[in-house]
Design a protein around this motif. Structure first.
Motif, short mmCIF file in Angstrom:
data_model
loop_
_atom_site.label_atom_id
_atom_site.label_comp_id
_atom_site.label_asym_id
_atom_site.label_seq_id
_atom_site.Cartn_x
_atom_site.Cartn_y
_atom_site.Cartn_z
N LEU A 60 54.25 115.81 77.94
CA LEU A 60 52.87 115.74 77.45
C LEU A 60 52.35 117.12 77.12
O LEU A 60 51.61 117.30 76.14
CB LEU A 60 51.98 115.04 78.47
N LEU A 61 52.74 118.10 77.89
CA LEU A 61 52.34 119.49 77.66
C LEU A 61 52.91 119.99 76.33
O LEU A 61 52.20 120.64 75.55
CB LEU A 61 52.82 120.36 78.82
N LEU A 62 54.17 119.67 76.06
CA LEU A 62 54.77 120.05 74.78
C LEU A 62 54.03 119.40 73.62
O LEU A 62 53.77 120.04 72.60
CB LEU A 62 56.25 119.66 74.75
N ASN A 63 53.68 118.12 73.78
CA ASN A 63 52.90 117.44 72.74
C ASN A 63 51.55 118.11 72.54
O ASN A 63 51.07 118.26 71.42
CB ASN A 63 52.70 115.96 73.09
N HIS A 64 50.94 118.54 73.63
CA HIS A 64 49.65 119.24 73.58
C HIS A 64 49.79 120.54 72.79
O HIS A 64 48.97 120.84 71.92
CB HIS A 64 49.17 119.51 75.01
N TYR A 65 50.83 121.31 73.09
CA TYR A 65 51.05 122.58 72.39
C TYR A 65 51.35 122.35 70.92
O TYR A 65 50.90 123.10 70.05
CB TYR A 65 52.16 123.39 73.04
N ARG A 66 52.14 121.32 70.62
CA ARG A 66 52.45 121.02 69.22
C ARG A 66 51.18 120.64 68.47
O ARG A 66 50.99 121.07 67.33
CB ARG A 66 53.47 119.88 69.13
N ARG A 67 50.34 119.85 69.09
CA ARG A 67 49.09 119.45 68.43
C ARG A 67 48.22 120.69 68.19
O ARG A 67 47.62 120.83 67.12
CB ARG A 67 48.34 118.43 69.26
N GLU A 68 48.14 121.58 69.18
CA GLU A 68 47.37 122.82 68.99
C GLU A 68 47.92 123.64 67.84
O GLU A 68 47.16 124.21 67.06
CB GLU A 68 47.39 123.66 70.28
N GLN A 69 49.24 123.72 67.74
CA GLN A 69 49.88 124.47 66.67
C GLN A 69 49.56 123.85 65.30
O GLN A 69 49.23 124.57 64.35
CB GLN A 69 51.39 124.52 66.90
N ILE A 70 49.63 122.54 65.21
CA ILE A 70 49.31 121.85 63.96
C ILE A 70 47.84 122.07 63.61
O ILE A 70 47.50 122.36 62.47
CB ILE A 70 49.62 120.34 64.08
N GLU A 71 46.97 121.95 64.62
CA GLU A 71 45.54 122.14 64.38
C GLU A 71 45.24 123.56 63.92
O GLU A 71 44.46 123.77 62.99
CB GLU A 71 44.76 121.82 65.66
N ARG A 72 45.88 124.54 64.54
CA ARG A 72 45.67 125.94 64.14
C ARG A 72 46.10 126.16 62.69
O ARG A 72 45.38 126.78 61.90
CB ARG A 72 46.48 126.86 65.07
N ALA A 73 47.26 125.64 62.32
CA ALA A 73 47.76 125.80 60.94
C ALA A 73 46.82 125.11 59.96
O ALA A 73 46.52 125.64 58.88
CB ALA A 73 49.17 125.24 60.82
N TYR A 74 46.34 123.94 60.32
CA TYR A 74 45.42 123.21 59.45
C TYR A 74 44.10 123.97 59.29
O TYR A 74 43.58 124.10 58.18
CB TYR A 74 45.18 121.80 60.01
N LEU A 75 43.58 124.50 60.38
CA LEU A 75 42.32 125.25 60.30
C LEU A 75 42.49 126.53 59.49
O LEU A 75 41.57 126.93 58.76
CB LEU A 75 41.80 125.55 61.70
N GLU A 76 43.65 127.17 59.60
CA GLU A 76 43.92 128.36 58.78
C GLU A 76 43.94 127.99 57.30
O GLU A 76 43.42 128.73 56.46
CB GLU A 76 45.24 129.01 59.18
N THR A 77 44.52 126.85 56.98
CA THR A 77 44.56 126.38 55.59
C THR A 77 43.15 126.08 55.11
O THR A 77 42.78 126.44 53.98
CB THR A 77 45.44 125.12 55.47
N LEU A 78 42.35 125.45 55.95
CA LEU A 78 40.97 125.13 55.57
C LEU A 78 40.15 126.39 55.36
O LEU A 78 39.29 126.44 54.47
CB LEU A 78 40.30 124.27 56.65
N ALA A 79 40.40 127.42 56.15
CA ALA A 79 39.65 128.67 56.04
C ALA A 79 39.87 129.32 54.68
O ALA A 79 38.99 130.05 54.19
CB ALA A 79 40.04 129.63 57.16
#
Length: 175
Positions: free
Chosen positions: A76-95
């Protein structure tokens, strides 16, 4: 009525999960808190660990409860980190987008959920297979261009795409 202690399992849980919860919830919460540095996320993941156990369709003989809980929590922790990584990349794209093109918070949440779902569907595939699929599906790249970008033949790109689509189909059919 006295307030329930956080070490007592909620009523209605199967006996094995009740025992695990009562005996190890606080320990798991502390372990996750140290890993995450955030008690709120730790509480969510500790909760998700026990939900995962409850939703399991088969009983598990647990000789080492903390090792077992650690294994479930690490996934679950790995899934949490993967989601954070995806969210960070998406937010960078949105910026990088002009403000006029920025999606609403609701649209952002839906896109993030879709990206995480795609990530789960493609999980386990080799990186070039995932990359070929993403180039084709998200960027609309033709197979010849994907082959050039990945430095493989077009036949290999076709095989990659079939493999990725098969994975998505069967993962979707299982849900």
């Amino acid at each position: 009525m006295p307030a329930a202690s956080s070490t007592h399992a909620p009523a209605g849980l199967p006996a094995q999960v009740q025992q695990l919860y009562a005996g190890h919830h606080q320990w798991l919460l502390g372990w996750l808190s140290r890993k995450l540095g955030c008690t709120f996320h730790a509480a969510d993941l500790a909760h998700d660990t026990f939900v995962r156990l409850l939703s399991s369709e088969r009983a598990v003989a647990i000789d080492e409860p903390r090792a077992f809980l650690t294994t479930v929590a690490k996934r679950l922790l790995l899934n949490h980190y993967r989601r954070e990584q995806i969210e960070r990349a998406y937010l960078e794209t949105l910026a990088a987008l002009p403000e006029a093109l920025a999606p609403s918070p609701e649209e952002r949440a839906m896109v993030l959920e879709a990206l995480c779902a795609i990530d789960r569907l493609l999980d386990g595939l080799p990186a070039p297979v995932r990359q070929a699929f993403l180039y084709a599906q998200l960027e609309g790249m033709p197979q010849a261009e994907i082959a050039q970008r990945l430095n493989v033949s077009q036949t290999t790109v076709k095989r990659y795409l079939v493999r990725a689509m098969t994975q998505c189909y069967f993962a979707g059919a299982a849900n």
